[in-house]
Each structure stands twice: as structure tokens, then as C-alpha cells.
Scaffold this motif. Structure first.
Motif, short mmCIF file in Angstrom:
data_model
loop_
_atom_site.label_atom_id
_atom_site.label_comp_id
_atom_site.label_asym_id
_atom_site.label_seq_id
_atom_site.Cartn_x
_atom_site.Cartn_y
_atom_site.Cartn_z
N UNK A 10 1.17 -0.97 -0.03
CA UNK A 10 -0.38 -0.04 -0.17
C UNK A 10 0.87 1.02 -0.13
N UNK A 11 1.32 1.18 1.10
CA UNK A 11 2.49 2.68 0.78
C UNK A 11 3.95 2.45 -0.31
N UNK A 12 4.05 1.96 -1.02
CA UNK A 12 4.98 1.72 -1.81
C UNK A 12 4.51 1.76 -3.43
N UNK A 13 2.87 1.50 -3.46
CA UNK A 13 2.26 2.17 -4.43
C UNK A 13 1.35 3.24 -4.76
N UNK A 14 1.02 3.42 -2.99
CA UNK A 14 0.07 5.13 -3.07
C UNK A 14 1.05 5.90 -2.36
N UNK A 15 2.22 5.75 -1.99
CA UNK A 15 2.88 6.74 -1.42
C UNK A 15 4.41 6.38 -1.98
N UNK A 16 4.19 7.22 -2.57
CA UNK A 16 5.88 6.50 -3.71
C UNK A 16 6.95 6.68 -2.91
#
Length: 334
Positions: free
Chosen positions: A135-141
């Protein structure tokens, strides 16, 4: 009137006797010998496939351990949990099914229950951590720029401590491990909820911290990922080749994580539903022949993950080789 109602509830809880105390031998199988033999063969096949598959994943990962990304380190930990369930737990239940009774007494029952819950909780919390990472990798680059390998190892330490805590809580007097209604396997003592308010608090705590909360985090993470991917697919197409390749790899890891979580939850949710019904429903309302099916389905969860790894890896390799061929032909034409 409220006082009479509470007295009635207290008396009903005091009068309730769990299934493993109603008979002199709680470990005698309540199934037919033929059903036990079928279950024994089923678990043997599941155990062999799970051991070979997860062992292969760990072995192949060890050959490139210095190149593993943080998300891949977490999936290796998941394979370790699945291998632990297969090696530590399944031989006990396989021997017992073929013997038509639990063969290892109360000490073995509590050890088996602890090991199954420890590795199962470790698997679910690992998948929760993976879903948050995705989630963090995809949604919060910006998250991906500072995440390093040592952060993944810190996360692993937290996961193992979390699983150890909740698996050991029953030994501190807050709960217990007990034989399943069909007699040839052991699990958490869900039936304590029928006996006391303290038992209800124990069962509710286990359900929230080791099932509902992690599952909610997983569902939230992947819903947000799906929405983000739909909105950003066109944007990625305009990036250069290096960013596109990185995006493809991240999506590959995300697909693996989503499929693993889906397989785990599909395998375990029926067992969780039956357990909750046993804990808070009418005593002995779940037929013994019916209760064994969700248990066997849950025990198969450790077999799915290596299959998912291989299917996604083969698909990814084919796509990557196809892309390389297209690039080489383009260069030749130029």
C-alpha cells in the motif's frame, strides 16, 4: 429482573461442561475409522506438497539472499511459517488420524495447539505487513525511497514477538488449548467463552487482534491499491523504461501478495466462523462431522503459496522475455 437474568447467565455458564470433559477419553476419535483414514491421507499429501514447495522457496531465496527486496524478505518469512506448520504440526495430526485417536496426550495437545496458532498468527501478521508495504509502495511513492533491508528485519522481529505473545497468552491462565470436538486434533479452547466472562474476553481478544484487525488492514490496503492502479496506469505509460520496469516488478510483488492473502483467508475464514459459533452459539450446536471440514481446509493453506509464487514468476518471466524480444527486434529494425 436484571439481577435474575444475570444469575441465570452465571448459572448457565457454571453448568456448561466443554465437550472434552464430558467423556472419560477426550482424545478418542468421534469420526468413523474410514473418515479418519481419508483425512490422514489428505493431510499426508498436503504435508508433503507444502514441505517440498515451501522448502524449495526458502532454498531458492537463500541463493540470492543478498539481493532480496524487503517485500521478498517478508514472503520468505511467510514460507518459513508455512514450513513450520507442515513440519512441526502435521505429523501429529496425521499419526492421530491413522491411529483413530489423538496419540500424544495433554502435553502434546497443548504443544500442537501452540505451534499451530503461533505459525498461523505469524503467517497472517506477515501478510498484514506485506499488504501495508504494498500500500505504501504503490500509493505513497516517497515511502520506497527510504525503506531499506534492515527495516524489513526489524518488522520480522516484531512479527515473531507478536505471534509469540498471543500464542503464549493461554499458558498464562487467560485461556487454554484443547482437543477439537472430533478428537484427533487440538486448537485454542474456544469453548471457554461458554464457561465464563473471562473466557469470553480471551476469545474476543484473540479474534480481534489475531483475525479481524489484520484482515481489515489487508482489505483496506488492497482496495486502496486497486483504486490507485486504475487511476495511475496511463501516467506510468509516459515514464521512461526504467520506471516502467520498476513499476512492473512492484505490481508483480503486489499480485503475489494479494493472491497469497486471498488464499489464506479463503482457507481460514470457514474455520474462524465455526470457531466463533462454537464459542458464542448454542453449546454443541456444530455437528462433529461438519466441524472437521473447515479444520482440514485451514490446514491446506500452507500448500497454496509456493504454487502462487511459481505461477506469477512464470507469467512474469514470459512477459519479460516477450518484452526483451520486442526490444531486440525494434533495435534491429532501427
Amino acid at each position: 429482573m436484571s439481577g435474575m437474568a444475570s444469575d441465570h447467565n452465571n448459572s448457565s455458564q457454571e453448568e456448561y461442561i466443554p465437550h472434552y470433559l464430558q467423556k472419560e477419553d477426550p482424545f478418542a476419535s468421534k469420526l468413523s475409522r474410514e473418515a479418519d483414514i481419508i483425512a490422514g491421507f489428505y493431510l499426508t499429501i498436503i504435508g508433503i506438497l507444502s514441505t517440498l514447495g515451501n522448502g524449495y522457496v526458502i532454498f531458492m531465496s537463500s541463493k540470492r539472499k543478498k539481493k532480496l527486496r524487503p517485500a521478498e524478505i517478508m514472503t520468505v518469512n511467510l514460507a518459513v511459517c508455512d514450513l513450520g506448520i507442515s513440519v512441526v504440526g502435521k505429523p501429529f495430526s496425521i499419526i492421530s488420524f491413522f491411529s483413530h485417536r489423538w496419540m500424544f496426550g495433554w502435553i502434546g495437545c497443548r504443544w500442537y495447539g501452540w505451534a499451530g496458532f503461533f505459525f498461523g498468527c505469524g503467517s497472517l501478521i506477515t501478510m498484514t505487513a506485506v499488504s501495508l508495504d504494498r500500500y505504501l509502495k504503490i500509493c505513497h511513492l516517497s515511502y520506497g525511497t527510504w525503506l531499506k533491508r534492515h527495516h524489513a528485519f526489524i518488522c520480522l522481529a516484531i512479527i515473531w514477538a507478536y505471534a509469540t505473545f498471543w500464542a503464549t497468552v493461554p499458558f498464562a491462565g487467560a485461556g487454554n488449548y484443547a482437543p477439537e470436538p472430533f478428537g484427533t486434533s487440538c486448537t485454542l479452547d474456544w469453548w471457554l467463552a461458554q464457561a465464563s466472562v473471562a473466557g469470553q474476553a480471551f476469545v474476543l481478544s484473540i479474534l480481534f487482534f489475531c483475525l479481524l484487525f489484520p484482515t481489515a488492514v489487508i482489505v483496506f490496503s488492497y482496495v486502496k491499491i486497486i483504486l490507485k492502479v486504475k487511476s495511475s496506469t496511463k501516467e506510468v505509460a509516459h515514464y521512461d523504461t526504467r520506471i516502467q520496469n520498476s513499476h512492473i516488478l512492484e505490481m508483480k510483488l503486489t499480485k503475489v501478495a494479494m493472491l497469497i492473502c486471498a488464499g489464506f483467508l479463503i482457507a481460514w475464514i470457514p474455520y474462524a466462523v465455526v470457531s466463533v459459533w462454537s464459542a458464542f452459539g448454542r453449546p454443541d450446536s456444530v455437528p462433529i462431522q461438519f466441524s472437521v471440514i473447515p479444520t482440514l481446509l485451514a490446514k491446506s493453506a500452507a500448500m497454496y503459496n509456493p504454487i502462487i509464487y511459481q505461477v506469477i514468476d512464470c507469467k512474469f518471466a514470459c512477459c519479460r522475455s516477450g518484452g526483451l524480444k520486442a526490444k531486440s527486434s525494434l533495435k534491429r529494425s532501427r
